[in-house]
Design an enzyme around this catalytic site. Structure first.
Site, mmCIF file in Angstrom:
data_model
loop_
_atom_site.group_PDB
_atom_site.id
_atom_site.type_symbol
_atom_site.label_atom_id
_atom_site.label_comp_id
_atom_site.label_asym_id
_atom_site.label_seq_id
_atom_site.Cartn_x
_atom_site.Cartn_y
_atom_site.Cartn_z
ATOM 1 C CB CYS A 627 -0.928 0.017 1.222
ATOM 2 S SG CYS A 627 -2.079 1.420 1.210
ATOM 3 C CD1 TRP A 674 -0.995 7.782 -3.489
ATOM 4 C CD2 TRP A 674 -1.912 6.054 -2.401
ATOM 5 N NE1 TRP A 674 -0.494 7.776 -2.203
ATOM 6 C CE2 TRP A 674 -1.038 6.730 -1.520
ATOM 7 C CE3 TRP A 674 -2.611 4.943 -1.941
ATOM 8 C CZ2 TRP A 674 -0.832 6.311 -0.209
ATOM 9 C CZ3 TRP A 674 -2.407 4.527 -0.634
ATOM 10 C CH2 TRP A 674 -1.527 5.209 0.219
#
Length: 675
Positions: A627, A674
């Protein structure tokens, strides 16, 4: 006795009139008002300075917008071009709209269509319309998935075996090269349509949001249109005309309770809350906790707890919470001043294409203040088509030429757009401040700007411990630009000053489900790689595993690779992590990049732990999670994993890559990243 008749659709009986009935009077009044409006508008236009080309409304059509037959709409309005979009953040929809509007230059009148609202099996009938063409602007989302609104269409062409012979099509994809499944959806749809017999009119276009997706799009469509003209035997484009998609209707007499004040869809939905809550009906969640996580330094990271008690919303560890932000008041005021607007004017923007299911660009009627505060992205970097339309409102020829040049496809124009707009991070407010002769009407600015999108955050809590609270871990976005300005993130700036003195501070939220999940068997070991706020979902994972251990269940090893700059400044959740280590629930591997002369990152720690990693994922069939930053960290970690599998698992590099793909298919390798 007067006989009764009924006004169609209203079911209201009214008495017959001898001459003019109520409906006749109303219609007459509308005609008179329309004539007066046209006369006044004509006089006003005569007073305006002439522009090099006009901004005109599109042709009005008359079919019902509630009908999901796009074929009927095309035939009724004499159109042959339909542009479908698969969009999660609005960019795909925006590109589709631009293509449909440009079609009129090439004698291909177009319409935009949401595949979710259409009977897509009608693609088989599109060939019956002369010079018909279907274009698909499709984004790839998540782990190579179609967007929500394109899912049904994607599954239909995937699982079906229809004959699409005679269908002319083209595909433009929206993706990001930092993600593994770059433009997977568009690539597949382009290939699958051909397999089903459709005719590709122009090559697949691929847009990369990590680089310059605007440049990718305008370069593609600049070659797309000549290919379309050549295919259909159409002469090249005529004079370019900027087309207003919406007409302005000012509504000073609308009752206050009929004016939208920030609702996403249903009027008064924020005052009269009722489930189910989702993207169109968010829940107003009170901010219960808002505290700083950093202990020093010049950056800020917030721990926020949102109350969802009574909402009937449920979340699982690894899900996302979406929040609708609010634009900064000072920016809204500044934009109003630059456009010489009364921000409290009540208005509606009404689609001139009555076939479109999208009647307004945002909820109407509303005020300009509300539109700029709640509905529009005023801090976004404007795309080239916005500059092209703003140029028409410049009274200075040099400034007009500057904007036109940056909106062009010339190498010089692209370079200038990159440096003056993108690299300088200029938003529409900055552009109007620096191009002083450009004073567009506020309603056109509202039409041009994209919709304000919800911001998504990985939930940093477990519902087993916190069923009525959702925890968020968010870094404050704030940076200086080359123009001397300070740009601020919309959502985190809004949240920063919302301290919970009472339950009165609320934000509109909804839960988005994720595939980022703990193993179904708690005894399965896991490795988590989450530097910075990449720790967020793993905090929820560890909370859940501690909860299961406290219940006496057997829980596998949980190994966390965490990284930050300095232990003394940005080691977030330090006390919690150390407590889990003491209890034997967590094995923590921490990298503090700036606490020594040579920088150390989580990648270095992973390289040192090759034996441990192979033991967990190779021998014990554990799960591996990443992540955080997609562009550098996630790519590095995946490459390290390939190296570990090659050296410790005695695999070739190709076999190691396939091993990871197999892990992905088994949900043993997951990424929440992201760029």
């Amino acid at each position: 006795m007067a006989t009764e008749r009924t006004i169609e659709g209203a079911g209201v009986p009214v008495g017959e009139e001898a001459f003019l009935g109520l409906l006749d009077v109303v219609l007459l009044a509308v005609l008179i008002a329309g004539a007066a409006f046209y006369f006044l508008r004509s006089r006003k236009k005569e007073e305006e300075p002439a522009r090099s080309y006009s901004i005109q409304p599109t042709t009005v059509c008359t079919t019902s917008a509630t009908d999901n037959s796009f074929i009927k709409k095309l035939k009724a309005s004499g159109r042959s071009l339909v542009v479908f979009y698969g969009s999660q953040t609005g960019t795909g929809e925006e590109f589709a709209g631009r293509l449909a509007k440009e079609g009129i230059r090439y004698r291909l009148k177009g319409m935009v269509a949401d595949p979710e609202e259409c009977d897509m099996e009608e693609l088989l009938q599109l060939k019956d319309i002369t010079n018909s063409l279907a274009v698909f602007c499709l984004a790839t989302y998540g782990e190579g998935d179609p967007t929500d609104n394109a899912m049904e269409f994607y599954e239909w062409i995937t699982n079906g075996d229809v004959d699409l012979t005679g269908l002319n099509y083209a595909v433009f994809g929206l993706g990001n090269k930092t993600y593994e499944h770059y433009n997977k959806v568009a690539i597949y749809v382009d290939k699958r349509l051909e397999e089903l017999g459709a005719n590709r009119v122009f090559e697949l276009g691929l847009g990369d949001d990590d680089a310059n997706i605007e440049d990718d799009f305008i370069t593609w469509k600049d070659r797309f249109w000549p290919a379309v003209c050549d295919h259909f035997g159409i002469e090249g484009g005529g004079e370019e005309v900027l087309i207003r998609q919406y007409r302005l209707l000012e509504q000073p007499d609308v009752q206050p309770d009929r004016i939208y004040t920030g609702e996403i869809a249903r009027l008064h939905s924020l005052q009269n809350q009722r489930p189910p809550f989702d993207a169109k009906n968010p829940f107003l969640a009170p901010i219960k906790v808002n505290r700083e996580l950093h202990k020093g330094g010049d950056r800020s990271c917030m721990h926020i707890e949102l109350g969802i008690d009574g909402s009937k919303m449920r979340y699982d560890t690894g899900d996302h919470v979406a929040m609708y932000p609010v634009n900064d008041k000072s920016l809204v005021e500044k934009l109003g001043q630059l456009c010489n607007a009364d921000l409290d004017t009540v208005f509606s923007l009404i689609n001139t294409d009555t076939d479109s299911s999208k009647k307004h660009p945002f909820p109407c009627p509303t005020t300009y203040r509300t539109a700029l505060t709640h509905y529009l992205e005023i801090t976004a970097i404007p795309r080239t088509h916005i500059l092209k339309e703003l140029a028409e409102y410049c009274s200075d020829d040099n400034e007009k030429e500057l904007l036109r040049n940056m909106a062009s496809i010339s190498p010089e124009g692209k370079e200038q757009y990159q440096s003056w707009i993108q690299d300088a991070c200029r938003n529409v407010v900055h552009i109007l401040e620096d191009i002083r002769s450009c004073r567009p009407p506020i309603d056109h600015v509202c039409e041009l700007l994209p919709r304000l999108q919800p911001r998504y955050y990985s939930i940093s809590s477990s519902a087993k411990l916190h069923p009525t609270n959702v925890h968020v871990t968010a870094v404050l976005v704030e940076y200086n630009t080359s123009t001397g300005r300070t740009n601020k993130g919309v959502a985190t700036t809004f949240l920063k000053n919302r301290k919970p003195v009472s339950d009165e501070i609320k934000v509109p939220v909804f839960i988005r489900k994720s595939q980022f999940r703990l193993p179904t068997k708690p005894e399965t070991p896991i490795i988590m790689v989450g530097p910075g706020t990449g720790l967020a979902p793993f905090r929820g994972f560890i909370q859940e595993r501690q909860f299961l251990r406290d219940e006496g269940k057997t829980v596998g090893e949980s190994i966390l690779y965490f990284g930050c700059r300095k232990r003394s400044e940005d080691f977030i959740y330090e006390t919690e992590l150390e407590e889990w280590v003491k209890k034997g629930t967590l094995t923590l591997k921490a990298a503090f990049s700036r606490d020594q002369a040579k920088k150390v990152y989580v990648q270095h720690l992973l390289e040192q732990d090759a034996d441990l990693i192979w033991k967990v994922i190779g021998e014990n069939k554990g799960h591996f999670y990443i992540c955080g930053d997609a562009k550098n960290m996630a790519v590095d970690v995946r490459n390290i994993l390939v190296k570990v599998l090659s050296t410790r698992g005695n695999m070739t590099e190709a076999d190691a890559v396939q091993y990871i793909k197999k892990m992905e298919a088994q949900k043993r390798y997951s990424a929440d990243v992201w760029s």
